[in-house]
Design an enzyme around this catalytic site. Structure first.
Site, mmCIF file in Angstrom:
data_model
loop_
_atom_site.group_PDB
_atom_site.id
_atom_site.type_symbol
_atom_site.label_atom_id
_atom_site.label_comp_id
_atom_site.label_asym_id
_atom_site.label_seq_id
_atom_site.Cartn_x
_atom_site.Cartn_y
_atom_site.Cartn_z
ATOM 1 N N ASN A 209 0.848 -1.198 0.000
ATOM 2 C CA ASN A 209 0.000 0.000 0.000
ATOM 3 C C ASN A 209 0.881 1.244 0.000
ATOM 4 O OD1 ASN A 209 0.493 0.893 2.856
ATOM 5 N ND2 ASN A 209 -0.316 -1.152 3.240
ATOM 6 N N LYS A 339 -14.241 2.444 15.833
ATOM 7 C CA LYS A 339 -13.028 1.605 15.715
ATOM 8 C C LYS A 339 -12.321 1.480 17.052
ATOM 9 C CE LYS A 339 -11.006 1.412 11.869
ATOM 10 N NZ LYS A 339 -10.354 1.813 10.637
HETATM 11 O O1 C5P Z 1 -8.916 -1.940 10.827
HETATM 12 P P1 C5P Z 1 -8.023 -0.846 10.345
HETATM 13 O O2 C5P Z 1 -6.941 -1.342 9.416
HETATM 14 O O3 C5P Z 1 -8.740 0.331 9.779
HETATM 15 O O4 C5P Z 1 -7.313 -0.299 11.672
HETATM 16 C C1 C5P Z 1 -6.284 0.594 11.660
HETATM 17 C C2 C5P Z 1 -5.445 0.471 12.901
HETATM 18 O O5 C5P Z 1 -5.230 -0.889 13.230
HETATM 19 C C3 C5P Z 1 -4.072 1.058 12.711
HETATM 20 O O6 C5P Z 1 -3.623 1.511 13.969
HETATM 21 C C4 C5P Z 1 -3.262 -0.138 12.240
HETATM 22 O O7 C5P Z 1 -1.872 0.026 12.503
HETATM 23 C C5 C5P Z 1 -3.867 -1.253 13.061
HETATM 24 N N1 C5P Z 1 -3.856 -2.570 12.396
HETATM 25 C C6 C5P Z 1 -3.072 -3.565 12.913
HETATM 26 N N2 C5P Z 1 -3.078 -4.815 12.346
HETATM 27 C C7 C5P Z 1 -3.878 -5.074 11.279
HETATM 28 C C8 C5P Z 1 -4.685 -4.052 10.755
HETATM 29 C C9 C5P Z 1 -4.654 -2.813 11.336
HETATM 30 O O8 C5P Z 1 -2.335 -3.329 13.878
HETATM 31 N N3 C5P Z 1 -3.868 -6.267 10.737
#
Ligand code: C5P
Length: 404
Positions: A209, A339
């Protein structure tokens, strides 16, 4: 906190070399042991005798010295200290180090050492700005060499600009920062995730990404500046390693999860990485080939571990402050509040990453801090300022909870 620490000071030949004497004095005042090595050019500016008098140690200048090698081999000398400091660091020594040249004692020690190296560059502004010097700096930064300065100002050669050696006390502050243990977050351990993850499809291709790692790296640097012992677990980025931070480079989300678990326990965890939600199941050992019939391969995906949610729900091992990011493109604050609850973290920094904001890869960020009690809108500022403000808020949080 420099008491009992040992610094190997490499003095190279520039007009600013005289400041090395004051640096030694300042370090010694703080109980720090100093051994000095001079390049031949440096001996034109300061004498080995004055450095020997100030350090209270034998000063080394030559690579092929039988007496020196009999007392302590140059490899041992390169590893005898906790930290190697090059002050002043000329364009020449930086070029040598970047290219792995070892033709005198100073450059040989720098190549042989297994300790962190802090360089305080000093040179004419045009030499500093020359693409060759800048390329060498980029190489060294990428390899983990730490830098302090140079400062901007009038130069001995009559020109003005960046290239002045940092003041001895600024170099001392950078050394203290590397050794940690001061500032409002001293005694606290922090883990920060940063950058993208790469999810391999085959040995050459991956899913990734657009995260640049700028925000996560800036946060790690800001926490370290406040004295936290900081571990940065980062996916591939172009960002230099922040000063005074232990960096664990990883590629996949699963590696990131493993590195974070290994770095626990911690007081503070900040998940700023843009972690891929999925990885490719059964990634190919060989490069995938076109089948010649126009049928693309189907990629089967499986969900990655949610690092933030796992750490936030770690029971007894849960860090005291767990902070996540929410990159949203609409109804930012509402989504971020939901969230925060879903992930079980304490705070969420929500940012709008819709394409017209330029947040991904850009220098600036507009964030909202969501806690259990409040939702604050922070003004648009640089990612470095967001990091400073967040680190200060974290320090405030601990000082409030610890004095209650
Ligand atoms: O669910 P989402 O990706 O939107 O959440 C974002 C947050 O969760 C960020 O702090 C990201 O670093 C963390 N995250 C994580 N492990 C994942 C997905 C997201 O630590 N697999």
């Amino acid at each position: 906190m420099l008491q009992g620490k040992k610094v190997l000071l490499v003095v190279t030949g520039g007009i600013a070399a005289f400041k090395a004497l004051d640096l030694v004095r300042r370090l010694r005042e703080r109980g720090c042991g100093v051994r000095a090595v001079l390049t031949e050019a440096a001996t034109q500016f300061v004498t080995p005798l004055s450095l020997a008098a100030l350090t209270g140690e034998k000063v080394h200048t030559e690579l092929f010295s039988l007496t020196d090698e009999a007392e302590m081999g140059h490899i041992e000398l390169s590893r005898s200290a906790d930290l190697v400091v090059i002050a002043p660091a000329t364009a020449n020594i930086l070029a040598k180090l970047a290219n792995g040249l070892a033709d005198d004692l100073a450059s040989t020690l720098l190549l042989a050492t297994d300790k962190p190296v802090l360089a305080a560059p000093a040179m004419n502004v045009r030499m500093w700005e020359h693409p060759a010097t800048q390329a060498n700096l980029a190489t060294l930064r990428a390899r983990g060499t730490l830098f302090v300065g140079p400062n901007e100002g009038d130069m001995a050669c009559g020109e003005f600009g960046p290239g002045r050696l940092s003041e001895p006390l600024e170099i001392v502050a950078a050394i203290e920062q590397i050794f940690g243990g001061y500032g409002p977050l001293s005694g606290k351990r922090a883990i920060v995730t940063s950058g993208p993850t790469y999810e391999a499809i085959d040995p050459v291709r991956y899913i990734a990404n657009r995260s640049s790692g700028k925000q996560g790296h800036a946060i790690a640097a800001a926490l370290a500046r406040l004295g936290a012992e900081t571990v940065l677990v980062t996916g591939p980025t172009q960002e230099p390693n922040p000063t005074g931070v232990t960096v664990h480079p990883i590629e996949s989300a699963r590696d990131m999860a493993e590195a974070c678990t290994a770095a626990l326990p911690a007081d503070i965890v900040i998940c700023a990485a843009a972690v891929a939600d999925w990885h490719v199941v059964a990634q190919s050992e060989q490069k995938l080939k076109k089948d010649g019939k126009g049928k693309p391969p189907a990629l089967k995906l499986a969900e990655n571990p949610d690092i933030l949610a796992t750490i936030a729900r770690a029971g007894k091992k849960r860090p005291r402050l767990v902070i996540g990011f929410a990159a949203e493109t609409e109804t930012v604050v509402e989504h971020a509040k939901a969230k925060r609850k879903r992930k079980g973290c304490d705070w969420i920094l929500a940012n709008d990453v819709s394409p017209d904001t330029g947040t991904f890869g850009g220098e600036a960020n507009t964030v909202h801090l969501i806690t259990a009690k409040t939702a604050e809108d922070w003004p648009r500022m640089s990612k470095a300022q967001v990091a400073e403000k967040l680190a200060a808020r974290i320090a405030e949080h601990f000082s409030d909870t610890e004095t209650k």
